[in-house]
Motif scaffolding. Structure first.
Motif, mmCIF file in Angstrom:
data_model
loop_
_atom_site.group_PDB
_atom_site.id
_atom_site.type_symbol
_atom_site.label_atom_id
_atom_site.label_comp_id
_atom_site.label_asym_id
_atom_site.label_seq_id
_atom_site.Cartn_x
_atom_site.Cartn_y
_atom_site.Cartn_z
ATOM 1 N N UNK A 173 0.822 -1.216 0.000
ATOM 2 C CA UNK A 173 0.000 0.000 0.000
ATOM 3 C C UNK A 173 0.858 1.268 0.000
ATOM 4 N N UNK A 174 1.859 1.409 0.908
ATOM 5 C CA UNK A 174 2.679 2.625 0.842
ATOM 6 C C UNK A 174 3.528 2.695 -0.417
ATOM 7 N N UNK A 175 3.956 1.536 -0.954
ATOM 8 C CA UNK A 175 4.729 1.571 -2.195
ATOM 9 C C UNK A 175 3.852 2.010 -3.366
ATOM 10 N N UNK A 178 3.456 5.620 -2.976
ATOM 11 C CA UNK A 178 4.699 6.284 -3.374
ATOM 12 C C UNK A 178 4.810 6.348 -4.896
ATOM 13 N N UNK A 179 4.434 5.271 -5.565
ATOM 14 C CA UNK A 179 4.476 5.263 -7.032
ATOM 15 C C UNK A 179 3.494 6.284 -7.607
ATOM 16 N N UNK A 180 2.288 6.361 -7.000
ATOM 17 C CA UNK A 180 1.323 7.354 -7.459
ATOM 18 C C UNK A 180 1.817 8.779 -7.253
ATOM 19 N N UNK A 181 2.455 9.018 -6.089
ATOM 20 C CA UNK A 181 3.006 10.352 -5.833
ATOM 21 C C UNK A 181 4.102 10.692 -6.830
ATOM 22 N N UNK A 182 4.956 9.711 -7.140
ATOM 23 C CA UNK A 182 6.020 9.952 -8.122
ATOM 24 C C UNK A 182 5.426 10.243 -9.497
ATOM 25 N N UNK A 183 4.333 9.551 -9.854
ATOM 26 C CA UNK A 183 3.703 9.806 -11.141
ATOM 27 C C UNK A 183 3.101 11.210 -11.193
ATOM 28 N N UNK A 184 2.434 11.615 -10.088
ATOM 29 C CA UNK A 184 1.857 12.964 -10.065
ATOM 30 C C UNK A 184 2.958 14.033 -10.110
ATOM 31 N N UNK A 201 12.366 2.240 5.741
ATOM 32 C CA UNK A 201 12.928 2.324 4.395
ATOM 33 C C UNK A 201 11.980 3.037 3.437
ATOM 34 N N UNK A 202 10.687 2.699 3.510
ATOM 35 C CA UNK A 202 9.713 3.347 2.623
ATOM 36 C C UNK A 202 9.539 4.806 3.007
ATOM 37 N N UNK A 203 9.537 5.096 4.322
ATOM 38 C CA UNK A 203 9.408 6.493 4.753
ATOM 39 C C UNK A 203 10.613 7.317 4.304
ATOM 40 N N UNK A 204 11.808 6.703 4.286
ATOM 41 C CA UNK A 204 12.993 7.419 3.807
ATOM 42 C C UNK A 204 12.842 7.759 2.331
ATOM 43 N N UNK A 205 12.331 6.803 1.535
ATOM 44 C CA UNK A 205 12.101 7.086 0.110
ATOM 45 C C UNK A 205 11.044 8.172 -0.060
ATOM 46 N N UNK A 211 11.249 15.968 -0.504
ATOM 47 C CA UNK A 211 12.297 16.983 -0.668
ATOM 48 C C UNK A 211 12.462 17.344 -2.141
ATOM 49 N N UNK A 212 12.422 16.314 -3.002
ATOM 50 C CA UNK A 212 12.524 16.575 -4.438
ATOM 51 C C UNK A 212 11.374 17.439 -4.927
ATOM 52 N N UNK A 213 10.140 17.124 -4.467
ATOM 53 C CA UNK A 213 8.977 17.916 -4.874
ATOM 54 C C UNK A 213 9.111 19.363 -4.405
ATOM 55 N N UNK A 214 9.582 19.540 -3.162
ATOM 56 C CA UNK A 214 9.754 20.896 -2.642
ATOM 57 C C UNK A 214 10.795 21.671 -3.446
ATOM 58 N N UNK A 215 11.908 21.025 -3.746
ATOM 59 C CA UNK A 215 12.961 21.708 -4.498
ATOM 60 C C UNK A 215 12.510 22.026 -5.921
#
Length: 430
Positions: A173-175, A178-184, A201-205, A211-215
């Protein structure tokens, strides 16, 4: 992914149960066979004691005592002849081994595990009692034990399947989120943020993605702001350059050289403005060297006098003597005052005044005009991007640049407006 996790977990459980269960099943079978041999030996001992006296008197033995179990008994003479009971017609190896005076057993004997106990009269073997337990009873008990083991193994596999499904949902579910967030994020939605899953590990990703989205949001925002700022700030230098070139076209040949020189100066100022905007757009520490006020005043006078003269207006410059030193970014101060002068040209009237004065702990740069409108001190610095109406990006940008240099930009007077840029003198705070 969920299906693979469940299959791998179930296969691992089956493999572990098999590696543990097969030796255990073999040990259980050996244990049951050993118990049968021990029970048969006990029955044979009892029978041997009961017939020993009869054989010592050379009396015939016609029957053997009942064992009360499924163990069958047989009596043999020392030469291997069956006397009575249920057993092979001729002595088998286990009976022949017992003729030597020692108890013998054979768990693989025909018909079932067998034990032979010698019957002695002192040191003489007078007969042999053979006790055998049929395989049917032994294997029935072994099969029962194996069935219980298989049921426990199946229960363990079922529990593993349920736990694997639950863990697969928890991991996938979190992966998937995470994939959906990366796609958006890839589609340009920089406001996307991930939810904490409780899995480090998933929370670190997810944190790295946030951070990438913010930057990226900051980078795109700065690029958009730079585009808006550049279009606003370059408008006036381009207008001045155009006016100069148009004047050169209408001027007689001897005067065209001077007009072209002024055009080149306008082009230099345009290049300087672009350099200032790029410098201010970069995310680098600002230049806080001593502010060259004299050079800046000369620049403003040379840049804006032709613009105002083209509109039939004038520029009045007043610089106080012995100004205190101030440290600020030359590019930022130049752009702030350019915004104020442009605002006076576009929205003001009459002669524009540029006053540089000593205001105690600050250096004040005032820009005035002779317009008769009244400005709202709160609304004048709002950008058109805000909900309330304002004077556009220019004054909002100028205030932001001034505050970025530790100074202030205020509307000192609302009617016949006076805008004041206050820069802290060296060693003080504005």
């Amino acid at each position: 992914m969920r299906r693979r996790i469940v299959i791998l977990a179930v296969l691992a459980a089956v493999l572990a149960i098999t590696l543990f269960g097969v030796p255990l099943g073999y040990a259980v079978a050996a244990s049951f066979l050993g118990d049968e041999v021990a029970a048969a030996e006990h029955v044979a001992d009892v029978a041997a004691i009961s017939v020993a006296a009869t054989l010592a008197r050379d009396e015939p033995v016609t029957s053997l005592p009942s064992s009360g179990t499924d163990v069958v008994l047989a009596l043999y003479t020392p030469d291997g002849t069956l006397v009575t009971g249920d057993g092979p017609a001729r002595a088998d190896p286990v009976v022949l081994d017992a003729v030597g005076g020692q108890v013998a057993n054979d768990s693989d004997a025909s018909g079932g595990p067998a034990v032979a106990v010698p019957v002695t009269d002192g040191t003489t073997v007078t007969g042999v009692i053979r006790a055998a337990s049929p395989y049917s009873g032994v294997w029935l008990r072994i099969a029962g034990a194996w069935a219980v083991m298989l049921a426990l193994g199946a229960l363990a596999v079922g529990a593993t399947w349920l736990l694997a499904r639950r863990q697969a949902r928890r991991l996938s579910a979190p992966l998937e989120s995470l994939a959906g967030a990366a796609q958006r994020l890839g589609e340009g939605d920089f406001s996307v943020r991930t939810m904490a899953s409780g899995i480090p590990e998933i929370d670190a990703a997810g944190s790295a993605l946030d951070v990438t989205a913010t930057r990226l949001d900051d980078l795109v925002g700065r690029e958009r702001a730079f585009s808006s700022t550049a279009s606003h700030q370059l408008r006036t230098p381009l207008t001045g350059l155009r006016l100069t070139l148009e004047t050169a076209l209408d001027a007689p040949a001897p005067a065209q050289h001077a007009a072209l020189v002024r055009a080149l100066e306008s082009a230099d100022r345009l290049e300087r403005t672009i350099g200032d905007l790029l410098s201010l757009a970069r995310d680098t520490p600002r230049d806080r060297a001593a502010l060259p006020l004299a050079a800046l005043v000369a620049y403003w006078s040379a840049a804006w006098t032709p613009v105002l003269e083209g509109r039939g207006r004038g520029l009045r410059v007043t610089v106080a003597p012995e100004l205190p030193p101030s440290r600020a970014s030359e590019a930022a101060v130049r752009q702030v005052v350019d915004v104020l002068l442009d605002n006076a040209v576009v929205h003001g009237a009459g002669t524009v005044g540029l006053v540089v004065r000593d205001a105690g702990t600050t250096v004040a740069i005032d820009v005035t005009d002779e317009g008769d409108g009244t400005l709202d001190p709160q609304a004048v610095f709002r950008s058109r991007e805000d909900a309330a109406p304002g004077h556009g990006i220019g004054l909002a940008l100028a205030r932001a640049l001034a505050e970025g240099e530790g100074g202030r930009l205020v509307l000192s007077r609302a009617r016949a407006p006076v805008f004041s840029l206050l820069l802290s003198a060296a060693g003080t705070c504005a």
